[in-house]
Design a protein around this motif. Structure first.
Motif, mmCIF file in Angstrom:
data_model
loop_
_atom_site.group_PDB
_atom_site.id
_atom_site.type_symbol
_atom_site.label_atom_id
_atom_site.label_comp_id
_atom_site.label_asym_id
_atom_site.label_seq_id
_atom_site.Cartn_x
_atom_site.Cartn_y
_atom_site.Cartn_z
ATOM 1 N N MET A 11 -3.439 -55.396 1.959
ATOM 2 C CA MET A 11 -4.139 -54.319 2.658
ATOM 3 C C MET A 11 -5.387 -53.932 1.865
ATOM 4 N N VAL A 12 -6.517 -54.163 2.435
ATOM 5 C CA VAL A 12 -7.763 -53.877 1.751
ATOM 6 C C VAL A 12 -8.008 -52.375 1.645
ATOM 7 N N GLY A 13 -8.320 -51.955 0.421
ATOM 8 C CA GLY A 13 -8.502 -50.527 0.166
ATOM 9 C C GLY A 13 -9.949 -50.162 -0.066
ATOM 10 N N ILE A 14 -10.154 -48.899 -0.253
ATOM 11 C CA ILE A 14 -11.517 -48.406 -0.396
ATOM 12 C C ILE A 14 -12.229 -48.998 -1.616
ATOM 13 N N ASP A 15 -11.457 -49.282 -2.641
ATOM 14 C CA ASP A 15 -12.065 -49.803 -3.864
ATOM 15 C C ASP A 15 -12.608 -51.224 -3.675
ATOM 16 N N GLU A 16 -11.921 -51.996 -2.847
ATOM 17 C CA GLU A 16 -12.405 -53.351 -2.596
ATOM 18 C C GLU A 16 -13.735 -53.295 -1.848
ATOM 19 N N VAL A 17 -13.795 -52.365 -0.909
ATOM 20 C CA VAL A 17 -15.041 -52.208 -0.168
ATOM 21 C C VAL A 17 -16.149 -51.785 -1.128
ATOM 22 N N ALA A 18 -15.794 -50.856 -1.990
ATOM 23 C CA ALA A 18 -16.771 -50.357 -2.956
ATOM 24 C C ALA A 18 -17.288 -51.505 -3.823
ATOM 25 N N ALA A 19 -16.356 -52.296 -4.328
ATOM 26 C CA ALA A 19 -16.736 -53.414 -5.181
ATOM 27 C C ALA A 19 -17.642 -54.390 -4.420
ATOM 28 N N ALA A 20 -17.203 -54.745 -3.223
ATOM 29 C CA ALA A 20 -17.960 -55.702 -2.430
ATOM 30 C C ALA A 20 -19.365 -55.194 -2.094
ATOM 31 N N ALA A 21 -19.462 -53.896 -1.898
ATOM 32 C CA ALA A 21 -20.766 -53.339 -1.522
ATOM 33 C C ALA A 21 -21.566 -52.937 -2.757
ATOM 34 N N GLY A 22 -20.932 -53.031 -3.908
ATOM 35 C CA GLY A 22 -21.637 -52.704 -5.140
ATOM 36 C C GLY A 22 -21.913 -51.215 -5.296
ATOM 37 N N VAL A 23 -20.991 -50.386 -4.787
ATOM 38 C CA VAL A 23 -21.156 -48.940 -4.953
ATOM 39 C C VAL A 23 -19.835 -48.349 -5.423
ATOM 40 N N SER A 24 -19.789 -47.055 -5.539
ATOM 41 C CA SER A 24 -18.547 -46.418 -5.977
ATOM 42 C C SER A 24 -17.683 -46.060 -4.770
ATOM 43 N N THR A 25 -16.422 -45.790 -5.027
ATOM 44 C CA THR A 25 -15.527 -45.425 -3.928
ATOM 45 C C THR A 25 -15.977 -44.115 -3.292
ATOM 46 N N ALA A 26 -16.519 -43.238 -4.097
ATOM 47 C CA ALA A 26 -16.983 -41.956 -3.556
ATOM 48 C C ALA A 26 -18.032 -42.177 -2.484
ATOM 49 N N THR A 27 -18.937 -43.079 -2.761
ATOM 50 C CA THR A 27 -19.992 -43.345 -1.788
ATOM 51 C C THR A 27 -19.428 -43.985 -0.524
ATOM 52 N N VAL A 28 -18.495 -44.876 -0.710
ATOM 53 C CA VAL A 28 -17.872 -45.501 0.459
ATOM 54 C C VAL A 28 -17.231 -44.420 1.316
ATOM 55 N N SER A 29 -16.522 -43.536 0.657
ATOM 56 C CA SER A 29 -15.844 -42.464 1.377
ATOM 57 C C SER A 29 -16.844 -41.657 2.200
ATOM 58 N N GLY A 72 -12.418 -55.706 7.188
ATOM 59 C CA GLY A 72 -11.355 -55.160 8.033
ATOM 60 C C GLY A 72 -10.722 -53.930 7.419
ATOM 61 N N TYR A 73 -11.542 -53.176 6.761
ATOM 62 C CA TYR A 73 -11.009 -51.985 6.085
ATOM 63 C C TYR A 73 -10.666 -50.871 7.061
ATOM 64 N N VAL A 74 -9.496 -50.316 6.915
ATOM 65 C CA VAL A 74 -9.072 -49.138 7.670
ATOM 66 C C VAL A 74 -8.488 -48.170 6.650
ATOM 67 N N PRO A 75 -8.995 -46.958 6.604
ATOM 68 C CA PRO A 75 -8.502 -45.997 5.611
ATOM 69 C C PRO A 75 -7.005 -45.763 5.763
ATOM 70 N N SER A 76 -6.354 -45.538 4.661
ATOM 71 C CA SER A 76 -4.926 -45.224 4.714
ATOM 72 C C SER A 76 -4.766 -43.770 5.092
#
Lengths: 336, 336
Positions: free
Chosen positions: B1-19, B44-48
């Motif tokens: 299950m892809v989490g917010i941190d993976e998105v953050a890493a992939a986008a090169g930003v912090s989780t806060a920004t993704v949020s 395919g990220y969906v927030p938990s």
DNA sequence: CTGAAAGCGCTAACAC
DNA sequence: GTGTTAGCGCTTTCAG
């Protein structure tokens, strides 16, 4: 909001012990368990489901996907699901997907139930190909109640047999010219129940050596209103009209029945009418029908889901539900 | 299950920004937001929801408490709630509380909805005193649909006026001896709808200078079946019997209507029958009734709840819903 | 406009 | 039997 740590502090133990005690896990002495339970109640402690969900990954809720909630079959089924969930600590989350008309207001997608439920119970409905795909790819127990959905286990009656039963009943009564009111339309490619019922009708007619009358096939959408409208159209047919009508649902049959009587027809003498479902109102109105019990079907499906979640692999499987021809007062021999 | 941190890493930003980006909050540059949204979709990220609930304390689900889901009023109302929740990112959690018979299978208690929902919509039903207490003490927006519950805001029709309307309609037609089929029994102390409807009936009768006939008061439980049974009892009355019957619900009225016709009565010539509700089946059967729209009522209540949750203090308040006497074919002047 | 870090309240190993 | 200690995955100050 009192949390687990406050209970732990008040009881003089650790949060881990409180957790075990409250969930009835082993490895807690009877004495401390009693004490913890007591102080928990005293403090009015209720675990935070959000925290539990996060920590365990289990939501303890099962999702019900339904196209309608205000129709007989669906209302009964939802009640059945809930009955089964009662006291088992499970919640019921309702996902209303909108009817089968296009464009559908809400489409099913994996993300809409993502991490929100542990299992899904789908109430028979029209699905788009993409939805079916998303459904099959879903990573949780799934059962469909009512109609077969390609590739998914389901519990429901044998719709083919049900349709045949109504038709054969009429043929046995001496009817040779039978009208059909079904619920299918061209967009129903993926919703097989109407189609299957029509096939049962066709086969029964053919096997009795009778002809199908294409002009005596009416379309409805399973509502009372559509039954009324179909009867209006039926009455515009030139004589001699069919002497009987089989309807794909009781709700449509009742609409047709009321309208026929309002127009002065004597049912069953002028026209026999039969439905499928076992609606209470049908029993009251004396409607002949093929009875089925959606509440029991839903209950069975829910049991399977719960068993599967409890670790019983293979608990979810297809099952044919009970049905029974109930002859009442709206069918009889045709006028001589 | 892809989490917010993976998105953050992939986008090169912090989780806060993704949020922030995902929730459409300000303080994110258009460029980064676009990039984040893109990679989120790609992954395919969906927030938990569990994590979100824990972190925010909001569940984004509203709880519907209902005694039944397979009856007209309740099915319509639940559909209405869902309609309103559609697309607003809210979930609907159904709490079936069991009928009004005692012992009730499931009682309401604060803990059963604790931290599980943000607001509660109660569908009109019988409540025990302790339940009402728990309800009033609850720390979240609450609206009841249908019947007044002491101390709680509600949206529903004026039941007194509805009952009067049916009765006055019959009196205006010339009826002097009217039977009553209501839904009250001795355990209904806290369920005021049946009682209020009875009062409306009584007052209308008295004000017309007529007498109440205690032998012509029948009890039902709002089901079709109970309407059938009541009619059976009615027909055991010695002649001259009442020339009309007012029923506290369409479902009971329909049961009574069907049974009356089955026993050979001509409705309305031998007996006028009127209901309350606006059930589709009633329209089809030509039943005179006081129409109401539970779906609209539920929708209105849900809007109030949502507004309140959105910060609009005082959004939840009592409101009288629309109703209308619909004269159809089951009422007419008494036989001369 | 963006990131670091401290929770939200509970569970689950793993020690003791 | 019981306690310690990491997380679960996101939000939210508070700096920068």
């Amino acid at each position: 909001m009192v949390g687990i740590d406050e209970v732990a502090a008040a009881a003089g133990v650790s949060t881990a012990t409180v957790s075990r005690a409250i969930r009835g896990l082993p490895r807690v002495s009877p004495t401390t368990r009693a004490k913890i339970l007591a102080t928990a109640k005293e403090l009015g402690y209720v675990p935070s489901s959000a925290a539990t969900r996060l920590a365990t990954g289990k939501t303890h809720t099962i999702g019900v996907l339904a196209p309608y909630v205000d129709r007989w079959f669906f209302g009964k089924a939802i009640a059945g699901v809930d009955d089964e969930l009662h006291g088992k600590g499970y919640n019921l989350s309702l996902f209303h997907l909108g009817g089968r008309t296009e464009p559908r207001e809400r489409l099913f997608s994996r993300s809409m139930v993502h991490k929100q439920i542990d299992a899904i119970l789908l109430l028979c409905m029209y699905l788009h190909p993409e939805e079916i795909e998303d459904l099959q790819a879903i990573e949780m127990p799934l059962i469909v109640i009512g109609g077969p959905v390609p590739g998914c286990p389901n519990v429901g009656i044998d719709d083919y047999r049900a349709a045949r039963a109504t038709t054969e009943h009429l043929i046995g009564l001496g009817h040779r010219h039978i009208a059909l009111l079904h619920g299918q339309d061209d967009s129903d490619l993926n919703f097989s129940v109407p189609k299957i019922r029509v096939e049962g009708f066709h086969d029964a007619v053919h096997e009795a050596g009778l002809e199908l009358d294409p002009d005596a096939a009416f379309y409805g959408n399973f509502t009372v209103q559509s039954g009324i409208e179909a009867m209006a159209r039926f009455l515009e047919m030139p004589e001699p009209r069919p002497t009987a009508m089989v309807c794909a649902s009781d709700e449509m049959a009742l609409g047709a029945l009321f309208e026929a009587r309002r127009r002065g027809l004597n049912v069953p003498k002028d026209l026999s009418i039969v439905g499928i479902d076992g609606h209470e109102m049908g029993a009251a109105a004396g409607l002949t029908t093929v009875w089925q019990d959606p509440m029991a079907q839903a209950r069975r499906g829910t049991q399977m889901l719960l068993a599967e979640l409890a670790g019983e692999a293979g608990a979810v499987h297809s099952e044919i539900a009970e049905q029974r021809l109930v002859v009442r007062e709206t069918t009889g021999p045709p006028r001589a």
